[in-house]
Design a protein around this motif. Structure first.
Motif, PDB file in Angstrom:
ATOM      1  N   THR A 326       9.526  26.902  24.687  1.00  0.00           N
ATOM      2  CA  THR A 326      10.102  28.186  25.098  1.00  0.00           C
ATOM      3  C   THR A 326      11.214  27.961  26.118  1.00  0.00           C
ATOM      4  N   GLY A 327      11.314  26.751  26.639  1.00  0.00           N
ATOM      5  CA  GLY A 327      12.376  26.449  27.598  1.00  0.00           C
ATOM      6  C   GLY A 327      12.524  24.954  27.805  1.00  0.00           C
ATOM      7  N   LEU A 328      13.694  24.572  28.269  1.00  0.00           N
ATOM      8  CA  LEU A 328      13.958  23.159  28.555  1.00  0.00           C
ATOM      9  C   LEU A 328      14.105  22.957  30.048  1.00  0.00           C
ATOM     10  N   ALA A 329      13.528  21.883  30.555  1.00  0.00           N
ATOM     11  CA  ALA A 329      13.767  21.475  31.942  1.00  0.00           C
ATOM     12  C   ALA A 329      14.641  20.230  31.864  1.00  0.00           C
ATOM     13  N   ILE A 330      15.922  20.376  32.166  1.00  0.00           N
ATOM     14  CA  ILE A 330      16.836  19.229  32.098  1.00  0.00           C
ATOM     15  C   ILE A 330      16.763  18.485  33.438  1.00  0.00           C
ATOM     16  N   THR A 331      16.483  17.198  33.364  1.00  0.00           N
ATOM     17  CA  THR A 331      16.327  16.418  34.599  1.00  0.00           C
ATOM     18  C   THR A 331      17.434  15.359  34.729  1.00  0.00           C
ATOM     19  N   LYS A 332      17.601  14.878  35.937  1.00  0.00           N
ATOM     20  CA  LYS A 332      18.507  13.767  36.234  1.00  0.00           C
ATOM     21  C   LYS A 332      19.967  14.050  35.859  1.00  0.00           C
ATOM     22  N   LEU A 333      20.336  15.326  35.911  1.00  0.00           N
ATOM     23  CA  LEU A 333      21.723  15.689  35.617  1.00  0.00           C
ATOM     24  C   LEU A 333      22.664  15.016  36.622  1.00  0.00           C
ATOM     25  N   ASP A 334      22.177  14.840  37.845  1.00  0.00           N
ATOM     26  CA  ASP A 334      22.977  14.208  38.907  1.00  0.00           C
ATOM     27  C   ASP A 334      23.424  12.794  38.539  1.00  0.00           C
ATOM     28  N   VAL A 335      22.617  12.112  37.706  1.00  0.00           N
ATOM     29  CA  VAL A 335      22.923  10.721  37.349  1.00  0.00           C
ATOM     30  C   VAL A 335      24.237  10.636  36.557  1.00  0.00           C
ATOM     31  N   GLU A 373      29.769  14.233  19.931  1.00  0.00           N
ATOM     32  CA  GLU A 373      30.781  15.149  20.457  1.00  0.00           C
ATOM     33  C   GLU A 373      31.069  14.650  21.853  1.00  0.00           C
ATOM     34  N   GLU A 374      32.345  14.710  22.255  1.00  0.00           N
ATOM     35  CA  GLU A 374      32.667  14.209  23.591  1.00  0.00           C
ATOM     36  C   GLU A 374      33.040  15.375  24.500  1.00  0.00           C
ATOM     37  N   LEU A 375      32.434  15.414  25.651  1.00  0.00           N
ATOM     38  CA  LEU A 375      32.725  16.482  26.607  1.00  0.00           C
ATOM     39  C   LEU A 375      33.319  15.886  27.879  1.00  0.00           C
ATOM     40  N   GLU A 376      33.996  16.720  28.639  1.00  0.00           N
ATOM     41  CA  GLU A 376      34.540  16.271  29.929  1.00  0.00           C
ATOM     42  C   GLU A 376      33.403  16.041  30.924  1.00  0.00           C
ATOM     43  N   GLY A 377      33.517  14.993  31.705  1.00  0.00           N
ATOM     44  CA  GLY A 377      32.538  14.775  32.761  1.00  0.00           C
ATOM     45  C   GLY A 377      32.948  15.502  34.039  1.00  0.00           C
ATOM     46  N   TRP A 378      32.226  15.280  35.111  1.00  0.00           N
ATOM     47  CA  TRP A 378      32.562  15.868  36.414  1.00  0.00           C
ATOM     48  C   TRP A 378      32.402  14.796  37.484  1.00  0.00           C
ATOM     49  N   GLN A 379      33.150  14.933  38.548  1.00  0.00           N
ATOM     50  CA  GLN A 379      33.145  13.886  39.573  1.00  0.00           C
ATOM     51  C   GLN A 379      32.302  14.263  40.799  1.00  0.00           C
ATOM     52  N   ASP A 380      32.100  15.560  40.998  1.00  0.00           N
ATOM     53  CA  ASP A 380      31.411  16.028  42.216  1.00  0.00           C
ATOM     54  C   ASP A 380      29.955  15.580  42.282  1.00  0.00           C
ATOM     55  N   ASN A 381      29.466  15.422  43.501  1.00  0.00           N
ATOM     56  CA  ASN A 381      28.036  15.208  43.715  1.00  0.00           C
ATOM     57  C   ASN A 381      27.371  16.575  43.563  1.00  0.00           C
ATOM     58  N   ILE A 382      26.370  16.679  42.696  1.00  0.00           N
ATOM     59  CA  ILE A 382      25.796  18.009  42.428  1.00  0.00           C
ATOM     60  C   ILE A 382      24.416  18.211  43.056  1.00  0.00           C
ATOM     61  N   ARG A 386      22.114  24.753  44.200  1.00  0.00           N
ATOM     62  CA  ARG A 386      20.819  25.448  44.174  1.00  0.00           C
ATOM     63  C   ARG A 386      20.833  26.596  43.172  1.00  0.00           C
ATOM     64  N   ASP A 387      21.970  26.719  42.506  1.00  0.00           N
ATOM     65  CA  ASP A 387      22.166  27.809  41.568  1.00  0.00           C
ATOM     66  C   ASP A 387      23.014  27.272  40.415  1.00  0.00           C
ATOM     67  N   PHE A 388      22.839  27.829  39.236  1.00  0.00           N
ATOM     68  CA  PHE A 388      23.620  27.373  38.089  1.00  0.00           C
ATOM     69  C   PHE A 388      25.119  27.441  38.389  1.00  0.00           C
ATOM     70  N   GLN A 389      25.507  28.522  39.086  1.00  0.00           N
ATOM     71  CA  GLN A 389      26.933  28.725  39.389  1.00  0.00           C
ATOM     72  C   GLN A 389      27.487  27.668  40.346  1.00  0.00           C
ATOM     73  N   ASP A 390      26.602  27.012  41.106  1.00  0.00           N
ATOM     74  CA  ASP A 390      27.054  25.953  42.016  1.00  0.00           C
ATOM     75  C   ASP A 390      27.491  24.688  41.269  1.00  0.00           C
ATOM     76  N   LEU A 391      27.081  24.562  40.007  1.00  0.00           N
ATOM     77  CA  LEU A 391      27.400  23.339  39.248  1.00  0.00           C
ATOM     78  C   LEU A 391      28.862  23.375  38.803  1.00  0.00           C
ATOM     79  N   PRO A 392      29.509  22.209  38.718  1.00  0.00           N
ATOM     80  CA  PRO A 392      30.878  22.165  38.206  1.00  0.00           C
ATOM     81  C   PRO A 392      30.938  22.748  36.792  1.00  0.00           C
ATOM     82  N   ALA A 393      32.088  23.322  36.441  1.00  0.00           N
ATOM     83  CA  ALA A 393      32.229  23.964  35.128  1.00  0.00           C
ATOM     84  C   ALA A 393      31.868  23.010  33.984  1.00  0.00           C
ATOM     85  N   GLN A 394      32.217  21.715  34.159  1.00  0.00           N
ATOM     86  CA  GLN A 394      31.933  20.751  33.077  1.00  0.00           C
ATOM     87  C   GLN A 394      30.422  20.552  32.895  1.00  0.00           C
TER      88      GLN A 394
END
Ligand code: GDP
Ligand code: IMO
Ligand code: MG
Length: 430
Positions: A326-335, A373-382, A386-394
């Motif tokens: 019913t939902g996904l918990a995505i982990t280690k996105l910071d890596v 499929e290739e997507l743009e990465g992001w450089q910021d430390n995430i 604390r909110d979805f909107q705080d994450l870089p657009a990529q």
């Protein structure tokens, strides 16, 4: 009232321990339902790291009921050591917060010896098991010759079962594998000692859960391993010996399927695998090394280096269906922060044919090429988001694309190993 199952969607080590520890705040009961000490679940609290193998990851909260279900195979020496280790670090483990099913099976010394002997005999074709005796113990369960926790409490029953078992096991060990036999007297005495230590925790888990659910308590079911290590649904034979999928939450604890409300699949933002077996998106280059280093991808149980690769939505898509996620918990996105480009495997190519589901034949799967499929990465430390909107657009785009490809929403995002580094989009208990 809500009952929530958390499972792994890949090949284990998705960060289930972290997610369970985080969700424990909202539950009263946390229950493991399969596997054994092949699992290694890491929890980081106040910069202190804990790895649990048998005791549910809710144990650090102190006042929650942590339950070991009938679906597990228990090495009593490991369990006793785990209780001691937690106590020595100030975590109270007692008969009010730890409960063990009388029907769980017991890992015996011959199971461990057989596990090693079989792997040794297979040589280069070995499965890369954790060597904890998991497979041989489940074999005995299926063969109806296993020893259960309750059997340890009856000296006569235990002796009779152990004697019968040793006739068979020692024959295999000595004659087939040229290994040392297991001694009856030593083993009998050793295990009777363990029985006395664990006796106070032994209970009827099905009844315990039934009462808790009737009282309106929230139960959190903690999966071990991952969907693609499932004995039926995984990349057989490179799997573990239990059912790791959500349905096992019922079988491995003794409750009915209609009692489950929500199923969360933990999924790393990339893929890892420890041990042998096919891995279509495996990266054997510097990007793989980078992810391995940055993600500190070493096994929590055996310390082995984990193989790393891009996320595989063919794999996760199958997990969504098999578990009814019913939902996904995505982990280690910071890596993934700091990479120029990030790839998502959207399908497999096999000799010109496209697959969007995992083929059952090992030979075919081994020769599948990932379609990316290739997507743009992001450089910021995430890590401070604390909110979805705080994450870089990529990063947002990456998560949105995963949702589209696998057909389920991301409900939790983990961006660090600590409790605080978690973004909740939808709390399954609320
Ligand atoms: P499990 O078996 O599914 O519980 O996962 P493991 O504990 O074996 O491996 C996950 C590893 O990743 C552990 O070392 C965790 O502390 C760590 N971890 C979990 N979530 C995150 C995250 O979001 N970011 C980072 N950097 N590490 C995480
Ligand atoms: P957690 O719960 C990752 C793998 C082993 C091997 C295969 C069979 O921490 O995610 P076994 O000893 O079970 O017979 O080994 O399964 N394996 C795991 N890999 N995480 C785990 O647990 C695992 N438990 C078993 O590496 O490939
Ligand atoms: Mg692990």
């Amino acid at each position: 009232m809500s009952n929530v199952v958390v499972v792994g969607t890949q090949w284990g080590d998705e960060g289930k321990g972290k997610v369970i520890d985080f969700l424990t705040e909202f539950a009263q009961v946390i229950v493991r339902f399969q596997g054994g000490n092949n699992a290694g679940h890491t929890i980081v609290v106040n910069n202190e790291k804990f790895i649990v193998h048998l005791i549910p990851s809710g144990i650090l909260h102190g006042n929650k009921k942590c339950v070991i279900g009938n679906g597990l195979v228990i090495d009593p020496a490991v369990l006793i050591q785990e209780i001691r280790d937690l106590r020595s670090r100030g975590i109270d483990v007692n008969t009010n917060n730890l409960f063990i099913s009388e029907k769980a099976h017991v890992i015996m010394p011959y199971h461990k010896r057989m596990d090693h002997a079989r792997e040794k005999a297979k040589g280069a074709k070995c499965l890369g098991t954790t060597g904890r005796g998991i497979g041989p113990c489940y074999e005995d369960k299926a063969a109806r010759t296993g020893i259960r926790i309750i059997d340890l409490l009856d000296k006569d029953v235990f002796l009779e079962k152990l004697k019968a078992k040793l006739v068979e096991q020692n024959f295999y060990l000595e004659k087939l594998f040229q290994e040392e036999p297991v001694d009856l007297k030593t083993t009998y005495r050793e295990y009777l000692g363990y029985a006395e230590e664990i006796r106070p925790y032994i209970t009827n888990v099905s009844l315990l859960l039934d009462r808790a659910i009737k009282e309106g308590q929230n139960v959190l079911f903690e999966g071990a391993q991952g969907t693609h290590l499932d004995i039926d649904h995984g990349t057989y034979p490179f799997v573990t010996s239990s059912n790791t999928v959500a349905a096992e939450a019922c079988i491995g604890t003794g409750i009915g399927p209609l009692k489950l409300d929500t199923v969360i699949g933990t999924c790393k933002a990339y893929t890892t695998r420890v041990g042998g077996g096919p891995f279509p998106t495996e990266l054997k280059d510097e990007v793989g090394d980078l992810i391995q280093k940055k993600g500190a991808e070493f096994g929590a149980t055996t310390g082995r280096r984990r193989r790393c690769g891009w996320i595989d939505t063919v794999q996760v898509r199958d997990s969504v269906r098999i578990n009814g996620l019913t939902g996904l918990a995505i982990t280690k996105l910071d890596v993934l922060s700091g990479l120029d480009k990030i790839k998502i495997c959207v399908a497999y190519d096999y000799q010109g044919e496209r697959f969007i589901h995992i083929p059952p034949q090992l030979k075919v799967l081994e020769n599948c090429k990932p379609v990316y499929e290739e997507l743009e990465g992001w450089q910021d430390n995430i890590m401070d988001a604390r909110d979805f909107q705080d994450l870089p657009a990529q990063a947002q785009a990456y998560l949105k694309r995963i949702e589209e490809l696998v057909g389920v929403s991301v409900t939790l995002i983990s961006i660090g190993s600590r409790r605080e580094t978690t973004i909740v989009l939808q709390n399954p208990f609320k």
